[in-house]
Design a protein around this motif. Structure first.
Motif, mmCIF file in Angstrom:
data_model
loop_
_atom_site.group_PDB
_atom_site.id
_atom_site.type_symbol
_atom_site.label_atom_id
_atom_site.label_comp_id
_atom_site.label_asym_id
_atom_site.label_seq_id
_atom_site.Cartn_x
_atom_site.Cartn_y
_atom_site.Cartn_z
ATOM 1 N N GLY A 53 15.639 -52.159 -65.770
ATOM 2 C CA GLY A 53 16.750 -52.934 -65.218
ATOM 3 C C GLY A 53 17.954 -52.091 -64.833
ATOM 4 N N GLY A 54 17.753 -50.805 -64.605
ATOM 5 C CA GLY A 54 18.841 -49.903 -64.240
ATOM 6 C C GLY A 54 19.426 -49.162 -65.432
ATOM 7 N N PRO A 92 25.394 -66.191 -53.367
ATOM 8 C CA PRO A 92 25.182 -65.616 -52.032
ATOM 9 C C PRO A 92 25.773 -64.207 -51.890
ATOM 10 C CG PRO A 92 25.853 -67.909 -51.840
ATOM 11 C CD PRO A 92 26.005 -67.535 -53.291
ATOM 12 N N GLY A 93 26.931 -63.964 -52.469
ATOM 13 C CA GLY A 93 27.536 -62.638 -52.393
ATOM 14 C C GLY A 93 26.721 -61.593 -53.123
ATOM 15 N N LEU A 94 26.188 -61.964 -54.281
ATOM 16 C CA LEU A 94 25.354 -61.035 -55.051
ATOM 17 C C LEU A 94 24.037 -60.756 -54.333
ATOM 18 C CD1 LEU A 94 25.963 -62.421 -58.656
ATOM 19 C CD2 LEU A 94 26.956 -60.361 -57.635
ATOM 20 N N ARG A 95 23.445 -61.798 -53.740
ATOM 21 C CA ARG A 95 22.198 -61.605 -52.988
ATOM 22 C C ARG A 95 22.429 -60.734 -51.749
ATOM 23 N NH1 ARG A 95 21.050 -66.390 -55.554
ATOM 24 N NH2 ARG A 95 22.173 -67.777 -54.168
ATOM 25 N N ARG A 99 20.648 -57.169 -51.005
ATOM 26 C CA ARG A 99 19.969 -56.904 -49.734
ATOM 27 C C ARG A 99 20.481 -55.617 -49.103
ATOM 28 N NH1 ARG A 99 21.396 -61.214 -46.051
ATOM 29 N NH2 ARG A 99 23.006 -59.825 -45.295
ATOM 30 N N GLU A 100 21.780 -55.411 -49.135
ATOM 31 C CA GLU A 100 22.353 -54.215 -48.521
ATOM 32 C C GLU A 100 22.012 -52.948 -49.307
ATOM 33 O OE1 GLU A 100 23.537 -54.131 -45.431
ATOM 34 O OE2 GLU A 100 22.937 -56.225 -45.454
ATOM 35 N N THR A 101 21.775 -53.066 -50.611
ATOM 36 C CA THR A 101 21.316 -51.890 -51.356
ATOM 37 C C THR A 101 19.896 -51.526 -50.932
ATOM 38 O OG1 THR A 101 20.491 -53.135 -53.276
ATOM 39 C CG2 THR A 101 22.786 -52.347 -53.364
ATOM 40 N N ILE A 152 22.423 -55.969 -60.327
ATOM 41 C CA ILE A 152 22.731 -57.219 -59.620
ATOM 42 C C ILE A 152 21.604 -58.228 -59.806
ATOM 43 C CG2 ILE A 152 23.028 -58.242 -57.315
ATOM 44 C CD1 ILE A 152 25.526 -56.820 -58.368
ATOM 45 N N GLN A 153 20.359 -57.766 -59.697
ATOM 46 C CA GLN A 153 19.225 -58.677 -59.868
ATOM 47 C C GLN A 153 19.196 -59.261 -61.278
ATOM 48 O OE1 GLN A 153 16.130 -56.006 -58.511
ATOM 49 N NE2 GLN A 153 15.971 -57.102 -56.570
ATOM 50 N N SER A 154 19.527 -58.452 -62.264
ATOM 51 C CA SER A 154 19.588 -58.936 -63.636
ATOM 52 C C SER A 154 20.662 -60.012 -63.776
ATOM 53 C CB SER A 154 19.865 -57.762 -64.577
ATOM 54 O OG SER A 154 20.024 -58.215 -65.895
#
Length: 161
Positions: A53-54, A92-95, A99-101, A152-154
């Motif tokens: 998870g990073g 939405p901001g986190l997604r 996506r940009e990462t 972020i995914q976590s």
């Protein structure tokens, strides 16, 4: 062979221009990817078991101490997104950030993959050094994108699952 036809000074200039072109071209190609293609991790981008998870990046590489010192060019092209800070803290901001990462990580993988092209016009030692340069320059950015995305995914899983 091609490397026998190019004087050394010209070869160095070609190498500099080539790396600049590879960085710009891969950045632009990733920028042009449709957002739908970046909504999830593919084989290359998916989390590996050791990454935890990073947390592996934080514990082993201490990435949180140095990641903000590297340049960020996400907003270089019109419509791009800087990853210096989250666009917003809602779902939405986190997604969007995740996506940009993915987009940024692909950019650096693609650029690094251009390294072997240098064997076409460089002697073996120079080609090896140029490939090494490509890895050393792009790998830290790949690691940063992975670290940020897994965090972020976590967070998304905990908040919005």
């Amino acid at each position: 062979m091609l490397r026998l036809l190019i004087p050394q000074g010209v070869t160095i200039l070609v190498d500099i221009v080539a790396w600049g072109t590879f960085h710009a071209a891969t950045g632009y190609a990733a920028h042009r990817l449709r957002d739908e293609r970046l909504e999830s991790d593919g084989w290359l981008l998916r989390e590996r078991g050791f990454e935890d998870g990073g947390r592996w990046y934080r514990r082993r590489l201490r990435i949180h101490r140095w990641k903000d010192r590297l340049p960020e060019a996400g907003a270089l092209f019109t419509g791009g997104l800087s990853k210096r800070e989250l666009p917003s803290y809602d779902g939405p901001g986190l997604r969007l950030f995740a996506r940009e990462t993915r987009r940024a990580e692909l950019t650096h993988w693609w650029c690094m993959a251009c390294g072997p092209l240098f064997v076409l016009w460089n002697p073996p030692l120079a080609a090896g050094l140029l490939v090494t340069y490509g890895v050393l320059v792009n790998l830290p950015f790949i690691l940063i994108q992975r670290y940020n995305r897994f965090r972020i995914q976590s967070l998304l899983e905990r908040r919005y699952a």
